[in-house]
Scaffold this active site. Sequence first.
Site, mmCIF file in Angstrom:
data_model
loop_
_atom_site.group_PDB
_atom_site.id
_atom_site.type_symbol
_atom_site.label_atom_id
_atom_site.label_comp_id
_atom_site.label_asym_id
_atom_site.label_seq_id
_atom_site.Cartn_x
_atom_site.Cartn_y
_atom_site.Cartn_z
ATOM 1 N N ASP A 31 0.840 -1.187 0.000
ATOM 2 C CA ASP A 31 0.000 0.000 0.000
ATOM 3 C C ASP A 31 0.884 1.248 0.000
ATOM 4 O O ASP A 31 1.901 1.304 0.690
ATOM 5 C CB ASP A 31 -0.913 -0.009 1.234
ATOM 6 C CG ASP A 31 -2.071 0.968 1.102
ATOM 7 O OD1 ASP A 31 -3.220 0.520 0.983
ATOM 8 O OD2 ASP A 31 -1.810 2.195 1.116
ATOM 9 N N ILE A 32 0.485 2.258 -0.762
ATOM 10 C CA ILE A 32 1.281 3.492 -0.878
ATOM 11 C C ILE A 32 1.258 4.293 0.420
ATOM 12 O O ILE A 32 2.156 5.097 0.674
ATOM 13 C CB ILE A 32 0.747 4.343 -2.063
ATOM 14 C CG1 ILE A 32 1.814 5.319 -2.552
ATOM 15 C CG2 ILE A 32 -0.538 5.072 -1.701
ATOM 16 C CD1 ILE A 32 1.434 6.018 -3.863
ATOM 17 N N GLY A 93 -15.219 3.103 4.368
ATOM 18 C CA GLY A 93 -13.885 3.646 4.136
ATOM 19 C C GLY A 93 -13.291 3.279 2.793
ATOM 20 O O GLY A 93 -12.097 3.496 2.560
ATOM 21 N N GLN A 94 -14.104 2.687 1.899
ATOM 22 C CA GLN A 94 -13.563 2.346 0.573
ATOM 23 C C GLN A 94 -13.275 3.621 -0.212
ATOM 24 O O GLN A 94 -14.131 4.504 -0.332
ATOM 25 C CB GLN A 94 -14.546 1.460 -0.209
ATOM 26 C CG GLN A 94 -13.930 0.937 -1.512
ATOM 27 C CD GLN A 94 -14.877 0.021 -2.290
ATOM 28 O OE1 GLN A 94 -16.066 -0.106 -1.961
ATOM 29 N NE2 GLN A 94 -14.367 -0.615 -3.328
ATOM 30 N N HIS A 100 -10.245 -4.981 -3.432
ATOM 31 C CA HIS A 100 -8.896 -5.244 -2.922
ATOM 32 C C HIS A 100 -8.968 -5.758 -1.493
ATOM 33 O O HIS A 100 -9.802 -5.328 -0.706
ATOM 34 C CB HIS A 100 -8.008 -4.001 -3.005
ATOM 35 C CG HIS A 100 -8.634 -2.775 -2.404
ATOM 36 N ND1 HIS A 100 -9.587 -2.022 -3.064
ATOM 37 C CD2 HIS A 100 -8.469 -2.185 -1.208
ATOM 38 C CE1 HIS A 100 -9.958 -1.012 -2.304
ATOM 39 N NE2 HIS A 100 -9.303 -1.090 -1.157
ATOM 40 N N LEU A 101 -8.063 -6.658 -1.204
ATOM 41 C CA LEU A 101 -7.920 -7.224 0.133
ATOM 42 C C LEU A 101 -6.705 -6.574 0.791
ATOM 43 O O LEU A 101 -5.607 -6.610 0.238
ATOM 44 C CB LEU A 101 -7.706 -8.736 0.013
ATOM 45 C CG LEU A 101 -7.439 -9.497 1.310
ATOM 46 C CD1 LEU A 101 -8.742 -9.755 2.054
ATOM 47 C CD2 LEU A 101 -6.736 -10.822 1.015
ATOM 48 N N HIS A 102 -6.930 -5.954 1.967
ATOM 49 C CA HIS A 102 -5.811 -5.420 2.740
ATOM 50 C C HIS A 102 -5.243 -6.546 3.605
ATOM 51 O O HIS A 102 -6.009 -7.251 4.276
ATOM 52 C CB HIS A 102 -6.276 -4.317 3.694
ATOM 53 C CG HIS A 102 -6.841 -3.091 3.044
ATOM 54 N ND1 HIS A 102 -6.119 -1.934 2.877
ATOM 55 C CD2 HIS A 102 -8.070 -2.824 2.536
ATOM 56 C CE1 HIS A 102 -6.879 -1.000 2.305
ATOM 57 N NE2 HIS A 102 -8.077 -1.520 2.086
HETATM 58 P P1 5GP Z 1 -9.692 1.407 0.580
HETATM 59 O O1 5GP Z 1 -9.715 2.638 1.447
HETATM 60 O O2 5GP Z 1 -10.435 1.638 -0.727
HETATM 61 O O3 5GP Z 1 -10.144 0.147 1.275
HETATM 62 O O4 5GP Z 1 -8.163 1.155 0.236
HETATM 63 C C1 5GP Z 1 -7.510 1.750 -0.840
HETATM 64 C C2 5GP Z 1 -6.039 1.687 -0.543
HETATM 65 O O5 5GP Z 1 -5.324 1.946 -1.733
HETATM 66 C C3 5GP Z 1 -5.600 2.750 0.488
HETATM 67 O O6 5GP Z 1 -5.022 2.094 1.616
HETATM 68 C C4 5GP Z 1 -4.575 3.589 -0.297
HETATM 69 O O7 5GP Z 1 -3.482 3.996 0.496
HETATM 70 C C5 5GP Z 1 -4.161 2.661 -1.424
HETATM 71 N N1 5GP Z 1 -3.738 3.330 -2.647
HETATM 72 C C6 5GP Z 1 -4.384 4.344 -3.277
HETATM 73 N N2 5GP Z 1 -3.701 4.697 -4.394
HETATM 74 C C7 5GP Z 1 -2.627 3.886 -4.460
HETATM 75 C C8 5GP Z 1 -1.537 3.772 -5.404
HETATM 76 O O8 5GP Z 1 -1.440 4.497 -6.404
HETATM 77 N N3 5GP Z 1 -0.601 2.812 -5.157
HETATM 78 C C9 5GP Z 1 -0.679 1.988 -4.065
HETATM 79 N N4 5GP Z 1 0.296 1.082 -3.915
HETATM 80 N N5 5GP Z 1 -1.689 2.064 -3.152
HETATM 81 C C10 5GP Z 1 -2.639 2.995 -3.360
#
Ligand code: 5GP
Length: 114
Positions: A31-32, A93-94, A100-102
Amino acid sequence: MSQECIFCKIIAGDIPAKLLYEDDDVLAFNDISPVAPTHILVIPRKHIIGPAALTEADQALTGKLVQVGTDLAAQTGLTEGFRLVINDGKSAGQTVFHLHLHVLGGRVMTWPPG
Ligand code: 5GP
Ligand code: ZN
């Protein structure tokens, strides 16, 4: 593939990401903006908006996301435990609307999540 989707752009190689795993169905990368010492994302190559958009035909793919996430947790040395999270929708929080799976680990997690 969705033209505006960040994760589809990573799959296409248009946005760089150091891949930790890839095969014909899924890929994984860090994750970034990590919220734990280990924070990996496992995503399907197929553009699926989120878990609510999954169909019966995606069952094997969904299982694979969990399997790959669990394997990566083991490979990363998360022997004390780890957390797998899939957010669906803004209230959860999406922020990226490509399933995607964290994989989170490397620190003690609290419950319930915020
Ligand atoms: P969500 O909040 O949708 O469950 O998770 C999205 C995740 O994607 C966040 O943790 C965010 O930091 C990550 N993310 C967003 N843009 C990028 C990117 O360009 N590269 C990477 N590696 N992660 C990203
Ligand atoms: Zn996408």
